[in-house]
Design a protein around this motif. Structure first.
Motif, PDB file in Angstrom:
ATOM      1  N   ARG A 668       0.834  -1.194   0.000  1.00 42.58           N
ATOM      2  CA  ARG A 668       0.000   0.000   0.000  1.00 42.58           C
ATOM      3  C   ARG A 668       0.877   1.255   0.000  1.00 42.58           C
ATOM      4  NH1 ARG A 668      -5.463  -0.180   1.509  1.00 42.58           N
ATOM      5  NH2 ARG A 668      -6.201  -2.178   2.344  1.00 42.58           N
ATOM      6  N   PRO A 669       0.435   2.269  -0.730  1.00 43.17           N
ATOM      7  CA  PRO A 669       1.092   3.564  -0.542  1.00 43.17           C
ATOM      8  C   PRO A 669       0.678   4.158   0.800  1.00 43.17           C
ATOM      9  CG  PRO A 669      -0.781   3.778  -2.014  1.00 43.17           C
ATOM     10  CD  PRO A 669      -0.629   2.298  -1.719  1.00 43.17           C
ATOM     11  N   ILE A 688       4.354  11.861   0.710  1.00 49.90           N
ATOM     12  CA  ILE A 688       4.304  10.419   0.435  1.00 49.90           C
ATOM     13  C   ILE A 688       5.374   9.732   1.276  1.00 49.90           C
ATOM     14  CG2 ILE A 688       4.461   8.625  -1.325  1.00 49.90           C
ATOM     15  CD1 ILE A 688       2.061  10.503  -1.623  1.00 49.90           C
ATOM     16  N   THR A 689       4.935   8.751   2.055  1.00 50.01           N
ATOM     17  CA  THR A 689       5.884   8.023   2.911  1.00 50.01           C
ATOM     18  C   THR A 689       6.098   6.591   2.455  1.00 50.01           C
ATOM     19  OG1 THR A 689       4.081   7.409   4.413  1.00 50.01           O
ATOM     20  CG2 THR A 689       5.300   9.434   4.911  1.00 50.01           C
ATOM     21  N   ALA A 690       5.311   6.134   1.472  1.00 51.33           N
ATOM     22  CA  ALA A 690       5.504   4.798   0.898  1.00 51.33           C
ATOM     23  C   ALA A 690       4.862   4.777  -0.478  1.00 51.33           C
ATOM     24  CB  ALA A 690       4.878   3.716   1.788  1.00 51.33           C
ATOM     25  N   GLY A 691       5.561   4.188  -1.452  1.00 49.88           N
ATOM     26  CA  GLY A 691       5.028   4.070  -2.794  1.00 49.88           C
ATOM     27  C   GLY A 691       5.757   4.935  -3.786  1.00 49.88           C
ATOM     28  N   ASP A 692       5.418   4.734  -5.060  1.00 49.12           N
ATOM     29  CA  ASP A 692       6.042   5.441  -6.169  1.00 49.12           C
ATOM     30  C   ASP A 692       5.159   6.617  -6.560  1.00 49.12           C
ATOM     31  OD1 ASP A 692       7.228   6.317  -8.479  1.00 49.12           O
ATOM     32  OD2 ASP A 692       6.968   4.463  -9.604  1.00 49.12           O
ATOM     33  N   SER A 693       5.574   7.825  -6.240  1.00 43.19           N
ATOM     34  CA  SER A 693       4.733   8.992  -6.476  1.00 43.19           C
ATOM     35  C   SER A 693       4.517   9.272  -7.957  1.00 43.19           C
ATOM     36  CB  SER A 693       5.339  10.229  -5.803  1.00 43.19           C
ATOM     37  OG  SER A 693       6.596  10.547  -6.381  1.00 43.19           O
ATOM     38  N   SER A 694       5.364   8.737  -8.830  1.00 45.10           N
ATOM     39  CA  SER A 694       5.206   8.982 -10.269  1.00 45.10           C
ATOM     40  C   SER A 694       3.992   8.266 -10.842  1.00 45.10           C
ATOM     41  CB  SER A 694       6.469   8.539 -11.019  1.00 45.10           C
ATOM     42  OG  SER A 694       6.643   7.126 -10.918  1.00 45.10           O
ATOM     43  N   PHE A 721      -4.041  16.341  -9.179  1.00 43.28           N
ATOM     44  CA  PHE A 721      -3.001  15.726  -8.340  1.00 43.28           C
ATOM     45  C   PHE A 721      -1.678  15.791  -9.091  1.00 43.28           C
ATOM     46  CE2 PHE A 721      -0.626  12.076  -6.616  1.00 43.28           C
ATOM     47  CZ  PHE A 721      -0.778  12.293  -5.254  1.00 43.28           C
ATOM     48  N   SER A 722      -0.644  16.273  -8.421  1.00 47.60           N
ATOM     49  CA  SER A 722       0.693  16.321  -9.026  1.00 47.60           C
ATOM     50  C   SER A 722       1.730  16.119  -7.944  1.00 47.60           C
ATOM     51  CB  SER A 722       0.918  17.666  -9.730  1.00 47.60           C
ATOM     52  OG  SER A 722       0.814  18.737  -8.810  1.00 47.60           O
ATOM     53  N   CYS A 723       2.889  15.627  -8.347  1.00 48.96           N
ATOM     54  CA  CYS A 723       3.943  15.323  -7.368  1.00 48.96           C
ATOM     55  C   CYS A 723       5.290  15.841  -7.843  1.00 48.96           C
ATOM     56  CB  CYS A 723       4.046  13.811  -7.153  1.00 48.96           C
ATOM     57  SG  CYS A 723       2.609  13.062  -6.364  1.00 48.96           S
ATOM     58  N   GLY A 724       6.101  16.249  -6.895  1.00 50.71           N
ATOM     59  CA  GLY A 724       7.501  16.538  -7.099  1.00 50.71           C
ATOM     60  C   GLY A 724       8.287  15.798  -6.039  1.00 50.71           C
ATOM     61  N   GLY A 725       8.874  14.668  -6.413  1.00 48.43           N
ATOM     62  CA  GLY A 725       9.494  13.812  -5.415  1.00 48.43           C
ATOM     63  C   GLY A 725       8.420  13.213  -4.525  1.00 48.43           C
ATOM     64  N   ASN A 726       8.652  13.317  -3.217  1.00 45.57           N
ATOM     65  CA  ASN A 726       7.666  12.749  -2.294  1.00 45.57           C
ATOM     66  C   ASN A 726       6.670  13.782  -1.775  1.00 45.57           C
ATOM     67  OD1 ASN A 726       9.435  14.161  -0.637  1.00 45.57           O
ATOM     68  ND2 ASN A 726       9.253  12.686   1.055  1.00 45.57           N
ATOM     69  N   ILE A 727       6.695  14.980  -2.334  1.00 45.03           N
ATOM     70  CA  ILE A 727       5.718  16.016  -1.976  1.00 45.03           C
ATOM     71  C   ILE A 727       4.705  16.120  -3.110  1.00 45.03           C
ATOM     72  CG2 ILE A 727       5.323  18.408  -1.322  1.00 45.03           C
ATOM     73  CD1 ILE A 727       6.961  16.775   0.703  1.00 45.03           C
ATOM     74  N   CYS A 728       3.462  15.890  -2.773  1.00 46.53           N
ATOM     75  CA  CYS A 728       2.398  15.922  -3.786  1.00 46.53           C
ATOM     76  C   CYS A 728       1.377  16.982  -3.416  1.00 46.53           C
ATOM     77  CB  CYS A 728       1.717  14.566  -3.903  1.00 46.53           C
ATOM     78  SG  CYS A 728       2.821  13.234  -4.475  1.00 46.53           S
ATOM     79  N   THR A 729       0.682  17.468  -4.450  1.00 46.29           N
ATOM     80  CA  THR A 729      -0.330  18.510  -4.265  1.00 46.29           C
ATOM     81  C   THR A 729      -1.681  17.994  -4.734  1.00 46.29           C
ATOM     82  OG1 THR A 729       1.300  20.269  -4.583  1.00 46.29           O
ATOM     83  CG2 THR A 729      -1.023  20.849  -4.871  1.00 46.29           C
ATOM     84  N   VAL A 730      -2.659  18.109  -3.869  1.00 52.62           N
ATOM     85  CA  VAL A 730      -4.044  17.799  -4.211  1.00 52.62           C
ATOM     86  C   VAL A 730      -4.790  19.113  -4.345  1.00 52.62           C
ATOM     87  CG1 VAL A 730      -6.137  16.555  -3.562  1.00 52.62           C
ATOM     88  CG2 VAL A 730      -3.899  15.672  -2.839  1.00 52.62           C
ATOM     89  N   THR A 731      -5.491  19.276  -5.461  1.00 56.62           N
ATOM     90  CA  THR A 731      -6.286  20.485  -5.661  1.00 56.62           C
ATOM     91  C   THR A 731      -7.735  20.187  -5.339  1.00 56.62           C
ATOM     92  OG1 THR A 731      -4.796  21.260  -7.397  1.00 56.62           O
ATOM     93  CG2 THR A 731      -6.976  22.282  -7.285  1.00 56.62           C
TER      94      THR A 731
END
Length: 783
Positions: A668-669, A688-694, A721-731
Motif C-alpha cells: 500500500r502507498p 508520500i511516505t511509501a510508494g512510487d509517487s510517479s 493531483f501532481s507530485c515533485g518527489g515525495n511532496i504531492c499537491t491535491v487540488t
C-alpha cells in the motif's frame, strides 16, 4: 412473400342485398366497378344497408386453407349483419372486415395466409341478424374493405431483413412443463420478429422466440439445453404474426427462434477467478441486526437498528471499532440516547467541523418526526464515549416521515424528501429543509407515484440542480424553488414490463459516476436492479443517463443476474461493488426469496456493456435491511438482513469484501497530511511516505449512510493531483455544486492499490450547522 393490392370502388354494393344473384358479378380480389342493375334492390347504398361510408364489398374468399385469412376475431353474434361487423372492425382500427358462418366476424388490415377467391355462390349463408344479407359460408368469408385491399401470400419464417445481428435458427418445442425463456411479453396486435427481437436486444438478451402468434420471449441460448427444448420441423411453427402477417410467429407450444450473432455480442462480462475475484471474509460476530450503517469521521462504524429487532433490552445503537475486530469483547460499544424508533429512517453526515451524524424519520407516531444527532469521538483503538442525542419535544421534522431520503445541499443545508405517514400510512409527498426554512414543499410527482417512490435517490448535480430518481421516473429540481427544471425520460424497466421500479418497495440501488478534474465531462447517474409490482419479476439490468445533457436518454446494460434490494459501495479506484439482495420478490418482510450471493464489480471506465465482472460468492443471505459501506482500508463492510422469514434468519454476522487490490500482494502507498479542512480550489500538500509517487493519483469518497439500497452522501471524485518527489499537491474541487460541503475519505492510489484513507472536510459549514439545533439537549461544535 408477395402481395397484391386492390383499389377502392366507391360505387360497389353487396350482392347480399340482392334477390337476384346474377345482378352482381363479384370481384375476384382486385376490385372493379359494380354493374348496375335495373332492380332497385340490387344497388342499395351504404346508408341504406348500414355499412359505414367508404367501405365496399371485395368478394368471397376461402378461409382456413392455410390458416385464418383475417387476424382478429370479434365475438360471434346471433344478430350479425354486414354493417355490424364492419362497424366493429372500424372501431377497432382495422380496414378489412369479413363475415363467416352467418354469425362470425373477423377483422384485419390485410387478407393473409394466401387466400383464394371463391365462387360467389359459396358465400351464401344469410346473416344471422338480416336474412337479406349474406355473411359468408362454411370456410368462406364475405369480405369488405376501406381503401386498398392487400392480399398476402402464405407466410414463411422471417429469415432476412432482421434487426441488428439477429439470425434465424428454426422451430423449437418448449421444455416439458416449463418455458425455455421466462421473459414473456404479449404483443396482441404488433408481434413480429422485428418487434420482438428489437425488444430482446435492447435489454441485452441474445436469444429470442415467438410463440402462439402474439407471444414474444427473450433469454439466452443456454436456456434451451437447460430447460430441455428440442428442435422441431419448421411446419410446426405456423401461426401468423399479427404485427406482420407475411411471417410466422411460432405455434402452439412451438417457438420460431433467433440468436444474436456471436461475432458481435451484446455484452461481455468478465468472469474473475482467484484473487482477481476478490474475497468475502468473516469480519466479526455481531451484536445488532442493523437498519442503517455509517462510517464515522472517527474511523468507527455506527449501527442503528429498528426497535424490536434485537434483544428486548437493546438500546438500538452500537459502534464498531475496526481496529479491534479481532477481539469481540472490545470491538463493540453499546450506545444510548435514542428515544424513538429509527425503523426506516434516513442518515447523513453533516459538514460541521465535528462531522456529526444525523438520523431523521422513523416508523410511527413521534418516531416519524424524529431528529437524532451523534458527535463521533475517539478514534480506532481509542475509546469513544458520546451517545446519540434526541429531544422530540424541541427538535423535530415538520412532517412525520417513514422511508424518507436525506441529502446535504450545495448550500450546506439538509434536504429531507418523501416518505409515508408512519407504518403503511398515507404518503407524505413533500420535502423540507433543515435547519427549517419556510414550510414543506408539496411534490405532485411523489403523490402520483405512491407507494413505489420511497427512499428516492437524490443527488446534487454539477450544474447545481438536484437529481431525483423515484419509482420509474426521474427529474431535475431547482435547488432554490424545488420546481422541476427538466423531466427526464422514463427509466426503463424489464424487457417484459416497462413499468418496473427502482425505489422501495421495488428496490434497486443508485450511484453517481466518478467526477474527474477538471470536471468538464457531463456527470452520469447509475441505477441497478429493482423489481416489478404484481408478478415481482426482478430486474436484471443497470441503466445510466447523463441528466444534464438535454439530448441524453437512458442506456440499458444487462447484469449477470437478477437483483432486488442490492447494495452498492463506491471503491477508491472509481469502481462500484454490487452485493446483497435476491433473485425473486420485492423489498419488505418476507417478500423476497432466493438470495443473490454473488458480488459484481462495475467499472465505469470500461466500454458500455463490458463494465461488469462476476466476482466471489458469499454463503450468507443478505436480504431486506442489509447494508454495504466502504471502510478506510478500501474494503467493504457488509452487514444486516432482517427478512423476518422462517427460511432466512436475522443476520448478526458482519463480513468484509476484500477487492482484488487488497489481495494482490502489492504494498500500500502511505502519506501524511496536515491540512484536513479544505476550501474550494485550495491546493493542499501531502507527503508520500511509501510508494512510487510517479504513478499516483488521489480519490475522494463522500461520507455514506447505507440503508435500503440508498447510499446517502455517495460521491466519488478524482481531484487534480501532481507530485515533485515525495511532496504531492491535491487540488480541492472548485465549487459547492461539483462537491457539496461535507466530509470525504482521501485515498492515494499507487496504480490500483489504495492507501488507508484520511477524513478531510471540503467547503466548510456554510449553513452554520455547527450551531444547530437551538436546543440545550444537543451538543454543538460551533462554526
Amino acid at each position: 412473400p408477395q402481395s397484391s393490392t386492390s383499389s377502392t370502388s366507391s360505387a360497389q354494393s353487396s350482392p347480399a342485398q340482392s334477390t337476384s344473384s346474377s345482378a352482381i358479378d363479384a370481384p375476384t380480389g382486385i376490385s372493379s366497378s359494380a354493374t348496375s342493375s335495373s332492380s332497385s334492390t340490387t344497388s342499395s347504398s351504404s346508408s341504406a344497408t348500414g355499412i359505414p361510408s367508404g367501405w365496399t364489398y371485395r368478394g368471397c374468399y376461402v378461409d382456413n386453407a392455410n390458416g385464418r385469412i383475417l387476424s382478429n376475431t370479434q365475438p360471434s353474434s346471433t344478430t350479425q349483419t354486414q354493417g355490424k361487423c364492419i362497424t366493429a372492425c372500424q372501431a377497432a382500427g382495422y380496414t378489412v372486415a369479413g363475415m363467416e358462418y352467418s354469425n362470425e366476424c373477423y377483422c384485419g388490415k390485410a387478407l393473409i395466409n394466401g387466400p383464394a377467391v371463391a365462387a360467389e355462390t359459396q358465400c351464401s349463408s344469410s346473416c344471422s341478424g338480416d336474412a337479406t344479407q349474406k355473411c359468408g359460408g362454411a370456410s368462406r368469408m364475405t369480405i369488405f374493405a376501406i381503401g386498398n385491399l392487400t392480399v398476402l401470400d402464405v407466410p414463411v419464417a422471417q429469415k432476412t431483413s432482421l434487426p441488428g445481428k439477429w439470425e434465424y435458427k428454426g422451430c423449437l418445442s418448449e421444455g416439458v412443463g416449463k418455458r425455455i425463456w421466462k421473459y414473456q411479453t404479449i404483443l396482441t396486435n404488433t408481434n413480429s420478429a422485428t418487434e420482438c427481437l428489437s425488444r430482446c436486444s435492447q435489454f441485452g438478451f441474445m436469444a429470442g422466440g415467438l410463440e402462439y402468434g402474439t407471444e414474444c420471449f427473450c433469454g439466452d441460448v443456454v436456456d434451451i439445453e437447460t430447460v430441455g427444448g428440442t428442435v422441431r420441423p419448421e411446419n410446426e411453427c405456423k401461426t401468423v404474426c399479427p404485427g406482420d402477417p407475411r411471417f410466422y410467429c411460432g405455434g402452439g407450444g412451438r417457438l420460431t427462434w433467433y440468436a444474436w450473432s456471436l461475432d458481435d455480442p451484446l455484452y461481455k462480462w468478465t468472469y474473475a477467478s482467484g484473487n482477481a475475484a476478490g474475497r468475502y471474509r468473516f469480519y466479526v460476530p455481531g451484536v445488532v441486526v442493523p437498519l442503517l450503517t455509517t462510517l464515522g469521521v472517527n474511523g468507527k462504524i455506527q449501527f442503528v437498528e429498528k426497535a424490536g429487532t434485537g434483544p428486548p433490552n437493546s438500546t438500538g445503537a452500537f459502534e464498531l471499532d475496526p481496529s479491534l475486530a479481532g477481539d469481540f469483547s472490545k470491538a463493540w460499544r453499546t450506545m444510548r440516547g435514542l428515544k424513538t424508533d429509527v425503523f426506516c429512517s434516513a442518515g447523513m453526515t453533516l459538514p460541521d467541523k465535528a462531522g456529526r451524524q444525523i438520523n431523521v424519520g422513523g416508523w410511527s407516531g413521534t418516531s416519524t418526526f424524529g431528529i437524532r444527532l451523534y458527535w463521533p469521538d475517539g478514534s480506532p483503538g481509542t475509546a469513544s464515549i458520546n451517545d446519540w442525542q434526541e429531544n422530540a419535544a424541541e427538535v423535530k421534522l415538520q412532517k412525520g416521515r417513514w422511508y424518507p431520503s436525506g441529502m446535504i445541499m450545495s448550500n450546506g443545508s439538509m434536504l429531507v424528501v418523501g416518505g409515508q405517514d408512519g407504518s403503511n400510512g398515507a404518503p407524505v409527498p413533500s420535502l423540507e429543509v433543515l435547519p427549517r426554512v419556510g414550510g414543506v414543499v408539496d411534490l405532485d410527482w411523489l403523490r402520483r407515484t405512491d407507494p413505489y417512490n420511497l427512499y428516492p435517490f437524490i443527488f446534487v448535480l454539477p450544474g447545481g440542480g438536484i437529481f431525483a430518481g423515484y419509482f420509474n421516473e426521474a427529474r431535475i429540481l431547482d435547488p432554490a424553488t424545488f420546481e422541476t427544471v427538466r423531466t427526464l425520460p422514463q427509466i426503463p424497466g424489464n424487457v417484459n414490463n416497462p413499468n418496473a421500479g427502482r425505489t422501495y418497495p421495488l428496490e434497486g440501488a443508485a450511484m453517481m459516476f466518478p467526477q474527474y478534474a477538471p470536471y468538464s465531462d457531463p456527470v452520469t447517474m447509475l441505477i441497478c436492479g429493482g423489481s416489478t409490482n404484481g408478478a415481482s419479476l426482478v430486474n436484471d439490468n443497470c441503466v445510466t443517463i447523463q441528466p444534464e445533457n438535454p439530448s441524453s436518454n437512458w442506456t440499458i446494460e444487462r447484469m449477470p443476474s437478477q437483483r432486488v434490494m442490492p447494495c452498492m459501495a463506491p471503491l477508491p479506484d472509481g469502481t462500484f461493488l454490487i452485493v446483497n439482495g435476491a433473485y425473486k420478490g420485492v423489498a419488505g418482510f418476507g417478500l423476497a426469496t432466493d438470495p443473490n450471493l454473488n458480488a459484481v464489480l462495475y467499472d465505469p471506465r470500461k466500454s458500455l456493456n463490458q463494465r461488469m465482472t462476476i466476482m466471489a460468492n458469499t454463503t450468507i443471505a443478505r436480504l431486506y435491511h442489509s447494508e454495504a459501506i466502504t471502510l478506510q482500508d478500501g474494503t467493504v463492510l457488509i452487514s444486516g438482513s432482517d427478512p423476518q422469514s422462517n427460511a432466512y434468519p436475522e443476520e448478526y454476522r458482519v463480513e468484509v469484501f476484500e477487492p482484488p487490490y487488497v489481495l494482490s500482494g502489492l504494498p500500500r502507498p502511505a502519506y501524511t497530511i496536515t491540512n484536513k479542512d479544505w476550501a474550494y480550489g485550495q491546493q493542499i500538500s501531502i507527503t508520500i511516505t511509501a510508494g512510487d509517487s510517479s504513478n499516483m493519483r488521489a480519490s475522494l469518497l463522500g461520507a455514506v449512510s447505507s440503508t435500503h439500497g440508498n447510499s446517502m452522501g455517495q460521491r466519488t471524485m478524482f481531484p487534480g493531483f501532481s507530485c515533485g518527489g515525495n511532496i504531492c499537491t491535491v487540488t480541492a474541487p472548485p465549487n459547492n455544486k461539483i462537491c457539496p460541503p461535507g466530509w470525504f475519505q482521501l485515498f492515494i492510489l499507487d496504480g490500483p492499490t489504495p492507501s488507508m484513507s484520511t477524513w478531510v472536510r471540503i467547503g466548510g459549514d456554510p449553513a452554520q450547522l455547527g450551531n444547530w439545533p437551538p436546543s440545550k439537549t444537543f451538543s454543538k461544535p460551533g462554526i
